[in-house]
Design a protein around this motif. Structure first.
Motif, short mmCIF file in Angstrom:
data_model
loop_
_atom_site.label_atom_id
_atom_site.label_comp_id
_atom_site.label_asym_id
_atom_site.label_seq_id
_atom_site.Cartn_x
_atom_site.Cartn_y
_atom_site.Cartn_z
N PRO A 1 0.82 -1.22 0.00
CA PRO A 1 0.00 0.00 0.00
C PRO A 1 0.86 1.27 0.00
O PRO A 1 2.02 1.24 0.39
CB PRO A 1 -0.80 -0.11 1.30
N SER A 2 0.27 2.34 -0.43
CA SER A 2 0.92 3.65 -0.43
C SER A 2 0.72 4.26 0.95
O SER A 2 -0.23 4.99 1.19
CB SER A 2 0.30 4.52 -1.52
N GLU A 3 1.63 3.93 1.87
CA GLU A 3 1.49 4.39 3.26
C GLU A 3 2.74 5.15 3.68
O GLU A 3 3.84 4.78 3.25
CB GLU A 3 1.33 3.20 4.21
N PRO A 4 2.68 6.08 4.54
CA PRO A 4 1.51 6.74 5.12
C PRO A 4 0.88 7.75 4.18
O PRO A 4 -0.18 8.27 4.43
CB PRO A 4 2.08 7.42 6.36
N CYS A 5 1.57 8.03 3.06
CA CYS A 5 1.02 8.91 2.02
C CYS A 5 1.64 8.45 0.70
O CYS A 5 2.32 7.43 0.66
CB CYS A 5 1.32 10.38 2.32
N ASN A 6 1.43 9.19 -0.35
CA ASN A 6 1.96 8.73 -1.64
C ASN A 6 3.49 8.72 -1.65
O ASN A 6 4.14 9.35 -0.83
CB ASN A 6 1.38 9.53 -2.81
N ASP A 7 4.03 7.98 -2.59
CA ASP A 7 5.47 7.74 -2.65
C ASP A 7 6.29 9.03 -2.77
O ASP A 7 7.34 9.17 -2.16
CB ASP A 7 5.79 6.82 -3.82
N CYS A 8 5.80 9.95 -3.54
CA CYS A 8 6.48 11.22 -3.74
C CYS A 8 6.63 11.96 -2.41
O CYS A 8 7.72 12.43 -2.06
CB CYS A 8 5.71 12.06 -4.75
N CYS A 9 5.56 12.04 -1.66
CA CYS A 9 5.59 12.75 -0.37
C CYS A 9 6.49 12.04 0.64
O CYS A 9 7.19 12.69 1.40
CB CYS A 9 4.19 12.88 0.19
N VAL A 10 6.46 10.71 0.64
CA VAL A 10 7.28 9.96 1.58
C VAL A 10 8.76 10.28 1.34
O VAL A 10 9.50 10.57 2.28
CB VAL A 10 7.01 8.44 1.47
N HIS A 11 9.19 10.24 0.09
CA HIS A 11 10.60 10.52 -0.19
C HIS A 11 10.95 11.99 -0.03
O HIS A 11 12.05 12.32 0.39
CB HIS A 11 10.99 10.02 -1.59
N PHE A 12 10.03 12.87 -0.34
CA PHE A 12 10.30 14.29 -0.17
C PHE A 12 10.45 14.65 1.31
O PHE A 12 11.35 15.38 1.70
CB PHE A 12 9.20 15.14 -0.80
N CYS A 13 9.56 14.12 2.15
CA CYS A 13 9.54 14.48 3.58
C CYS A 13 10.59 13.74 4.40
O CYS A 13 11.17 14.32 5.31
CB CYS A 13 8.16 14.23 4.16
N CYS A 14 10.81 12.48 4.11
CA CYS A 14 11.77 11.71 4.90
C CYS A 14 12.43 10.64 4.05
O CYS A 14 12.15 9.45 4.19
CB CYS A 14 11.10 11.10 6.12
N ASP A 15 13.31 11.07 3.19
CA ASP A 15 13.98 10.17 2.26
C ASP A 15 14.77 9.07 2.97
O ASP A 15 14.64 7.90 2.60
CB ASP A 15 14.88 10.98 1.33
N PRO A 16 15.56 9.36 4.00
CA PRO A 16 16.30 8.28 4.66
C PRO A 16 15.37 7.22 5.27
O PRO A 16 15.66 6.02 5.19
CB PRO A 16 17.11 8.98 5.76
N CYS A 17 14.27 7.63 5.85
CA CYS A 17 13.31 6.67 6.43
C CYS A 17 12.71 5.78 5.34
O CYS A 17 12.57 4.58 5.52
CB CYS A 17 12.19 7.40 7.17
N ALA A 18 12.38 6.39 4.20
CA ALA A 18 11.82 5.63 3.09
C ALA A 18 12.83 4.62 2.56
O ALA A 18 12.48 3.46 2.29
CB ALA A 18 11.39 6.57 1.98
N LEU A 19 14.09 5.03 2.43
CA LEU A 19 15.12 4.12 1.94
C LEU A 19 15.33 2.95 2.91
O LEU A 19 15.47 1.80 2.48
CB LEU A 19 16.44 4.87 1.72
N CYS A 20 15.34 3.23 4.20
CA CYS A 20 15.49 2.16 5.20
C CYS A 20 14.33 1.17 5.13
O CYS A 20 14.52 -0.04 5.22
CB CYS A 20 15.61 2.74 6.60
N GLN A 21 13.13 1.69 4.97
CA GLN A 21 11.95 0.83 4.88
C GLN A 21 12.02 -0.04 3.61
O GLN A 21 11.72 -1.24 3.66
CB GLN A 21 10.68 1.67 4.87
N GLU A 22 12.41 0.53 2.50
CA GLU A 22 12.51 -0.22 1.25
C GLU A 22 13.60 -1.29 1.34
O GLU A 22 13.41 -2.42 0.90
CB GLU A 22 12.80 0.74 0.09
#
Length: 140
Positions: free
Chosen positions: A87-108
């Motif tokens: 799922p696109s959580e907690p928001c869309n992919d663009c916003c996740v990487h824009f707001c917290c790129d390191p967190c998104a990378l760790c999750q991926e």
């Protein structure tokens, strides 16, 4: 009649800010200091080895100089979500990487490890199997 075809969705194996005791704390530290390394590893695995970790890492680092790295990174997050029906959580992919790129990378990164892939080892080809040969005509 309107029939929508969606792939079944599963949940992410970790939350967006999880850095647990299972070795992901090291990934979080590396990602905070050198996100281009983590991104390059993720991208190589998601590209099935068609592009290298080093090339993707350099592209990411170059885009960091103009603060546009998140644009490149969110496209790979979309690939990951599509591949595993996430799922696109907690928001869309663009916003996740824009707001917290390191967190998104760790999750991926953690998601790929959870799925049996190890981005730190790079792309490993599937086992070699003989090619499937079509049936031939019997000889008499």
């Amino acid at each position: 009649m309107n029939i929508n075809h969606y792939s079944p969705q599963s949940n992410w194996s970790t939350g967006l800010g999880d850095c647990g005791d299972d070795g992901s704390a090291t990934t979080c530290l590396i990602t905070c200091c050198f996100p281009c390394i983590t991104f390059g590893q993720i991208a190589e695995v998601l590209d099935d080895g068609k592009s290298s970790c080093v090339a993707n890492g350099f592209i990411y680092a170059a885009l960091m100089t103009v603060s546009c790295h998140w644009v490149y990174a969110f496209m790979f997050r979309e690939r990951l979500r599509a591949k595993y029906g996430l799922p696109s959580e907690p928001c869309n992919d663009c916003c996740v990487h824009f707001c917290c790129d390191p967190c998104a990378l760790c999750q991926e990164y953690a998601e790929l490890k959870h799925r049996g892939l190890d981005p730190s080892k790079g792309w490993t080809e599937p086992p070699n199997a003989p090619p499937h040969m079509p049936p031939t005509m019997d000889r008499f």
